[in-house]
Design an enzyme around this catalytic site. Structure first.
Site, short mmCIF file in Angstrom:
data_model
loop_
_atom_site.label_atom_id
_atom_site.label_comp_id
_atom_site.label_asym_id
_atom_site.label_seq_id
_atom_site.Cartn_x
_atom_site.Cartn_y
_atom_site.Cartn_z
N ASN A 183 -12.33 0.08 -9.39
CA ASN A 183 -13.10 0.08 -8.12
C ASN A 183 -14.03 -1.12 -8.03
O ASN A 183 -14.12 -1.78 -7.00
CB ASN A 183 -13.96 1.34 -8.01
CG ASN A 183 -13.15 2.61 -7.87
OD1 ASN A 183 -11.95 2.55 -7.65
ND2 ASN A 183 -13.79 3.75 -8.00
N TRP A 219 -23.26 7.08 -17.40
CA TRP A 219 -24.71 7.16 -17.17
C TRP A 219 -25.38 5.83 -17.49
O TRP A 219 -26.51 5.58 -17.08
CB TRP A 219 -25.36 8.26 -18.04
CG TRP A 219 -25.02 9.66 -17.64
CD1 TRP A 219 -24.30 10.55 -18.37
CD2 TRP A 219 -25.41 10.35 -16.44
NE1 TRP A 219 -24.20 11.75 -17.70
CE2 TRP A 219 -24.87 11.65 -16.52
CE3 TRP A 219 -26.15 10.00 -15.31
CZ2 TRP A 219 -25.06 12.61 -15.52
CZ3 TRP A 219 -26.33 10.94 -14.31
CH2 TRP A 219 -25.79 12.22 -14.42
N HIS A 273 -16.03 1.96 -4.83
CA HIS A 273 -16.02 3.41 -5.11
C HIS A 273 -15.71 4.19 -3.82
O HIS A 273 -15.02 5.19 -3.84
CB HIS A 273 -17.37 3.85 -5.68
CG HIS A 273 -17.67 3.25 -7.03
ND1 HIS A 273 -16.74 3.21 -8.05
CD2 HIS A 273 -18.80 2.66 -7.53
CE1 HIS A 273 -17.28 2.63 -9.12
NE2 HIS A 273 -18.51 2.28 -8.82
N ASP A 289 -9.39 3.54 -12.37
CA ASP A 289 -10.15 2.35 -12.80
C ASP A 289 -9.93 1.19 -11.84
O ASP A 289 -8.86 1.07 -11.23
CB ASP A 289 -9.67 1.99 -14.22
CG ASP A 289 -10.69 1.15 -14.96
OD1 ASP A 289 -11.79 0.89 -14.42
OD2 ASP A 289 -10.38 0.73 -16.09
N LEU A 329 -2.12 23.63 -5.88
CA LEU A 329 -2.55 22.53 -6.76
C LEU A 329 -3.88 22.91 -7.38
O LEU A 329 -4.79 23.37 -6.69
CB LEU A 329 -2.72 21.24 -5.93
CG LEU A 329 -3.26 20.02 -6.70
CD1 LEU A 329 -2.18 19.46 -7.63
CD2 LEU A 329 -3.70 18.91 -5.72
N ARG A 373 -6.35 2.08 -22.20
CA ARG A 373 -7.18 2.86 -23.13
C ARG A 373 -7.30 4.28 -22.60
O ARG A 373 -7.16 4.51 -21.40
CB ARG A 373 -8.64 2.32 -23.15
CG ARG A 373 -8.86 0.99 -23.73
CD ARG A 373 -10.38 0.73 -23.78
NE ARG A 373 -10.96 0.54 -22.46
CZ ARG A 373 -10.90 -0.56 -21.75
NH1 ARG A 373 -10.26 -1.62 -22.22
NH2 ARG A 373 -11.45 -0.64 -20.56
N LEU A 374 -7.67 5.21 -23.49
CA LEU A 374 -7.90 6.59 -23.05
C LEU A 374 -9.38 6.83 -22.69
O LEU A 374 -9.69 7.78 -21.96
CB LEU A 374 -7.47 7.59 -24.12
CG LEU A 374 -6.00 7.98 -24.11
CD1 LEU A 374 -5.72 8.99 -25.21
CD2 LEU A 374 -5.60 8.58 -22.77
N SER A 375 -10.26 6.03 -23.24
CA SER A 375 -11.69 6.12 -22.88
C SER A 375 -12.24 7.54 -22.94
O SER A 375 -12.89 8.00 -21.99
CB SER A 375 -11.95 5.51 -21.50
OG SER A 375 -11.58 4.16 -21.48
N ARG A 416 -20.16 -3.25 -5.50
CA ARG A 416 -19.28 -2.35 -6.26
C ARG A 416 -19.09 -1.00 -5.58
O ARG A 416 -18.02 -0.41 -5.61
CB ARG A 416 -19.85 -2.15 -7.67
CG ARG A 416 -19.80 -3.39 -8.54
CD ARG A 416 -20.49 -3.12 -9.87
NE ARG A 416 -19.93 -1.98 -10.54
CZ ARG A 416 -18.80 -2.01 -11.28
NH1 ARG A 416 -18.18 -3.13 -11.46
NH2 ARG A 416 -18.35 -0.91 -11.84
C1 FPP Z 1 -13.89 3.24 -12.41
O1 FPP Z 1 -13.92 1.99 -11.78
C2 FPP Z 1 -14.26 4.27 -11.47
C3 FPP Z 1 -15.34 5.09 -11.61
C4 FPP Z 1 -16.24 5.02 -12.75
C5 FPP Z 1 -15.68 6.08 -10.57
C6 FPP Z 1 -14.55 6.81 -9.92
C7 FPP Z 1 -15.04 7.38 -8.65
C8 FPP Z 1 -14.36 7.46 -7.49
C9 FPP Z 1 -12.96 7.09 -7.39
C10 FPP Z 1 -14.99 7.92 -6.23
C11 FPP Z 1 -15.50 9.31 -6.16
C12 FPP Z 1 -14.65 10.34 -6.81
C13 FPP Z 1 -14.20 11.48 -6.21
C14 FPP Z 1 -13.47 12.48 -7.04
C15 FPP Z 1 -14.40 11.78 -4.79
P1 FPP Z 1 -14.95 0.91 -12.29
O2 FPP Z 1 -16.17 0.99 -11.47
O3 FPP Z 1 -15.15 1.06 -13.76
O4 FPP Z 1 -14.17 -0.41 -11.99
P2 FPP Z 1 -14.26 -1.77 -12.79
O5 FPP Z 1 -13.68 -1.51 -14.16
O6 FPP Z 1 -13.41 -2.67 -11.97
O7 FPP Z 1 -15.69 -2.18 -12.82
#
Ligand code: FPP
Length: 227
Positions: free
Chosen positions: A18, A65, A33, A16, A127, A175-177, A29
């Protein structure tokens, strides 16, 4: 005896932060990612040396989504890119990749890529890397229960996958979400303020160390107290 991933810890990570990482830097954003995908590479490379045998990463939840279509497409592209770029390295490092979650709403090319990488990495023993895509734990539990002839705790656990030993969530959220709800019944949970794009091998090592310091009693009393 050669060690396999069954001998190691099952660590699961809710990656979480990104978006916040990027926004704090005046970046879109998706830049967060992109950096998050680099953290995935680092974590996968570091995991076996830290005693992790199974690593489950929450890459895209069923709820995701609801994000803007451009962000959803960018995330799907990043997943594809990761699979294309990393397949050979995963094979060379003994990593077996498995996707968990629904596949029927993913694009046909992404499903085919997942199947190819799953097949090519199927012999990996160091792994087990499980990537949760279009994943909902409640849905997974319902599906598993519906597919069982007779539902009991062992059968459901078997159908869902290994119990989680260590659950990490980055970015300060606690949270576990809808992630691995059944499998986390006895998981040790570590919540770190670190945003996922900044999550390093040292952070993962610190979480594993913290896990080993904890006294896992599974509802019983500790060995020292029972003497
Ligand atoms: C949550 O951060 C992150 C995601 C919903 C996406 C996770 C994806 C990646 C790490 C990249 C691709 C994955 C792989 C396995 C190569 P957020 O966007 O909810 O962050 P925020 O809460 O700060 O908005």
């Amino acid at each position: 005896m050669t060690s396999t991933f069954q001998d190691g810890l099952h660590a699961a990570i809710i990656m979480d932060g990104n978006g916040r990482w990027a926004t704090a830097r005046g970046l879109p954003r998706i830049a967060g990612h992109r950096r998050g995908a680099e953290s995935v590479r680092r974590a996968v490379e570091a995991a076996p040396s830290l005693g992790i045998g199974v690593l489950t990463l929450y890459a895209f939840s069923e709820d995701n989504w609801r994000r803007p279509p451009r962000e959803v497409s960018a995330l799907m592209r990043l997943l594809s890119r990761y699979l294309i770029d990393e397949c050979d390295r995963l094979i060379a490092n003994g990593v077996r990749l498995q996707a968990i979650g629904r596949r029927d709403r993913l694009s046909a090319p992404l499903v085919s890529l997942l199947e190819t990488v799953e097949r090519k990495t199927a012999h990996g023993k160091k792994l087990l890397l499980r990537i949760a895509i279009d994943y909902s734990s409640r849905q997974a539990i319902l599906d598993a229960a519906r597919n069982l002839k007779s539902v009991d705790e062992d059968a459901l656990s078997q159908a869902l996958g290994p119990d989680v030993d260590l659950l990490i969530r980055t970015s300060g959220e606690q949270r576990l979400s809808d992630f691995l709800l059944w499998e986390c019944a006895y998981a040790e949970m570590i919540f770190t303020p670190r945003m996922w794009p900044d999550f390093s091998k040292a952070d993962l090592a610190a979480a594993v160390e913290e896990y080993h310091r904890r006294d896992r009693r599974f509802g019983a009393v500790s060995a020292a107290q029972s003497a």
